[in-house]
Design an enzyme around this catalytic site. Structure first.
Site, PDB file in Angstrom:
ATOM      1  N   SER A 285       0.847  -1.197   0.000  1.00  0.00           N
ATOM      2  CA  SER A 285       0.000   0.000   0.000  1.00  0.00           C
ATOM      3  C   SER A 285       0.877   1.240   0.000  1.00  0.00           C
ATOM      4  CB  SER A 285      -0.895   0.003   1.250  1.00  0.00           C
ATOM      5  OG  SER A 285      -1.505   1.255   1.450  1.00  0.00           O
TER       6      SER A 285
ATOM      7  N   TYR B  48      -2.302  -1.071  10.810  1.00  0.00           N
ATOM      8  CA  TYR B  48      -2.514  -1.354   9.384  1.00  0.00           C
ATOM      9  C   TYR B  48      -1.262  -0.946   8.603  1.00  0.00           C
ATOM     10  CZ  TYR B  48      -4.195  -0.973   4.591  1.00  0.00           C
ATOM     11  OH  TYR B  48      -4.332  -1.094   3.225  1.00  0.00           O
TER      12      TYR B  48
END
Length: 275
Positions: free
Chosen positions: A110, A135
């Site tokens: 990401s 995350y």
């Protein structure tokens, strides 16, 4: 193509939709929960029983910013699903990949990996947990793993390539089903309509990494638009932390200990590819 899914009913519906468009497609649905290492081992054993080789493995499972919870083995859920499950699955399937045609592993990270920090002294969040921080940690772990896997495959003379990809900002249910509280409002209800690209565009970087003949092992593929939020696939930069060899070694050793999976790189490199 093997569709590894947590929800087999949804998987079968997806197969029906795909085969309606591509009647000759050969698709399998198999249960896999990446957050549960027992499920990962069972899945790998069944794939070995039915297949002589694999050509591509795409590591793209993910959960995003849930309340703190633990996996079946007691690991923080995001680190377990987004990283440890992928690490274990790749190691358990490496021999089949080595026997494949033009084999490669694509691990999906990401943009957020650049904000991540690996808390080696508290990976489970026992001394403090923030949903987005953990995350980001898991997405950094993806990037570190993909790059370290590239180093180790190269050193072993393996034919398998390790690549990384990220989808930019893509409007999926990840932003609505995972984050809690304000994060769900920011990412799902506001961010998705204003900034996100549709899923078929978000899939392009990992499809490019999985299929482009000339892409080099170790490359990181993401969107070519502003801030890498959207656009066509292109090579993008890894954060310095993700590219750091010492960080890669340390995460690898921790991952081996937490999953009890060892990569048989020397033996796998000697196996001839499938005809």
């Amino acid at each position: 193509m093997i569709l590894a899914v947590r929800d087999e009913a949804k998987g079968r519906r997806t197969v029906a939709e795909l085969t309606a468009e591509q009647p000759d497609a050969r698709l399998e649905v198999r249960h896999l929960d990446l957050a549960d290492l027992d499920s990962v081992r069972t899945f790998a054993q069944r794939v070995h029983a039915d297949h002589q080789h694999l050509d591509v493995l795409i590591n793209n499972a993910g959960v995003m910013a849930p309340p703190r919870s633990l996996s079946a083995q007691g690991h923080e859920l995001q680190f377990a699903c987004n990283h440890l499950g992928h690490f274990a699955l790749t190691g358990l399937l490496l021999d089949l990949l080595t026997a494949g045609r033009n084999p490669r592993v694509v691990t999906v990270s990401s943009i957020n990996h650049r904000q991540g920090r690996l808390r080696f002294d508290d990976l489970a969040g026992e001394r403090g947990y923030a949903p987005m921080a953990f995350y980001n940690q898991s997405k950094l772990a993806n990037a570190v793993f993909g790059r370290e896997l590239h180093r180790r495959l190269t050193e072993a003379g393996s034919p398998v390539r390790s690549l990384l990809a990220h989808p930019g900002y893509t409007a999926t249910n990840l932003q609505m089903s995972g984050p809690v509280g304000l994060w769900r409002v920011v990412f799902g209800r506001i961010g998705n309509p204003l900034f996100a690209q549709p899923p078929d565009r978000g899939a392009l970087p990992q499809l490019y990494a999985a299929t482009e003949p000339e892409v080099e092992s170790g490359a990181f593929i993401g969107p070519d638009g502003p801030a890498e939020l959207r656009g066509g696939p292109t090579r993008v930069r890894l954060s310095p932390t993700a590219a750091d060899a010492e960080t890669g070694r340390r995460l690898w050793e921790v991952s081996e200990r937490l999953t009890d999976v060892r990569f048989a790189l020397a033996a796998a490199a000697q196996r001839p590819p499938a005809p």
